[in-house]
Design a protein around this motif. Sequence first.
Motif, short mmCIF file in Angstrom:
data_model
loop_
_atom_site.label_atom_id
_atom_site.label_comp_id
_atom_site.label_asym_id
_atom_site.label_seq_id
_atom_site.Cartn_x
_atom_site.Cartn_y
_atom_site.Cartn_z
N GLY A 44 32.29 -35.16 -62.01
CA GLY A 44 32.66 -35.09 -60.60
C GLY A 44 31.52 -34.68 -59.70
N ASN A 45 31.72 -34.92 -58.43
CA ASN A 45 30.74 -34.59 -57.40
C ASN A 45 30.41 -33.10 -57.44
N GLY A 46 29.15 -32.78 -57.61
CA GLY A 46 28.72 -31.39 -57.63
C GLY A 46 28.87 -30.71 -58.98
N ALA A 47 29.50 -31.37 -59.93
CA ALA A 47 29.69 -30.78 -61.25
C ALA A 47 28.40 -30.85 -62.05
N LYS A 48 28.22 -29.94 -62.95
CA LYS A 48 27.05 -29.93 -63.80
C LYS A 48 27.49 -30.15 -65.23
N ALA A 49 26.63 -30.74 -66.01
CA ALA A 49 26.95 -31.06 -67.39
C ALA A 49 26.55 -29.93 -68.32
N GLY A 50 26.54 -28.71 -67.85
CA GLY A 50 26.06 -27.55 -68.59
C GLY A 50 26.28 -27.59 -70.09
N GLY A 51 25.21 -27.72 -70.83
CA GLY A 51 25.28 -27.68 -72.28
C GLY A 51 25.78 -28.96 -72.94
N LYS A 52 26.17 -29.92 -72.17
CA LYS A 52 26.67 -31.17 -72.72
C LYS A 52 25.72 -32.29 -72.31
N GLY A 53 25.68 -33.33 -73.11
CA GLY A 53 24.82 -34.46 -72.78
C GLY A 53 25.45 -35.33 -71.72
N ALA A 54 24.71 -35.64 -70.70
CA ALA A 54 25.19 -36.53 -69.64
C ALA A 54 24.17 -37.64 -69.46
N ILE A 55 24.65 -38.79 -69.05
CA ILE A 55 23.76 -39.90 -68.76
C ILE A 55 24.08 -40.44 -67.38
N LYS A 56 23.08 -41.04 -66.75
CA LYS A 56 23.27 -41.66 -65.44
C LYS A 56 23.32 -43.16 -65.67
N LEU A 57 24.35 -43.79 -65.14
CA LEU A 57 24.50 -45.24 -65.20
C LEU A 57 24.35 -45.81 -63.80
N VAL A 58 23.52 -46.82 -63.65
CA VAL A 58 23.37 -47.49 -62.37
C VAL A 58 23.77 -48.94 -62.56
N PHE A 59 24.77 -49.37 -61.79
CA PHE A 59 25.25 -50.74 -61.85
C PHE A 59 24.78 -51.45 -60.59
N ARG A 60 24.05 -52.55 -60.75
CA ARG A 60 23.56 -53.33 -59.62
C ARG A 60 24.15 -54.74 -59.69
N ARG A 61 24.45 -55.25 -58.53
CA ARG A 61 24.97 -56.61 -58.44
C ARG A 61 23.84 -57.57 -58.79
N GLN A 62 24.15 -58.59 -59.58
CA GLN A 62 23.16 -59.60 -59.93
C GLN A 62 22.96 -60.54 -58.76
#
Length: 65
Positions: A44-62
């Motif tokens: 969620g917005n402003g949440a942190k992944a403290g101690g857990k693995g998080a990844i950033k996904l970026v979806f772009r229109r082709q």
Amino acid sequence: MTHFLEVVGRLFNRAEQQANGGMQLDEIELSVEISAEGEVKLIGNGAKAGGKGAIKLVFRRQEPK
């Protein structure tokens, strides 16, 4: 993950429908966490992944070919 990607696809479509043709959504950036059980969860917005693995996904229109 398949369900998650379907939701992202619907998000692009709904954003365009609500813009009434005046705008086009070109990119969505999401931070997600993958649990030990394989669940994909949005961070969620402003949440942190403290101690857990998080990844950033970026979806772009082709671009049309």
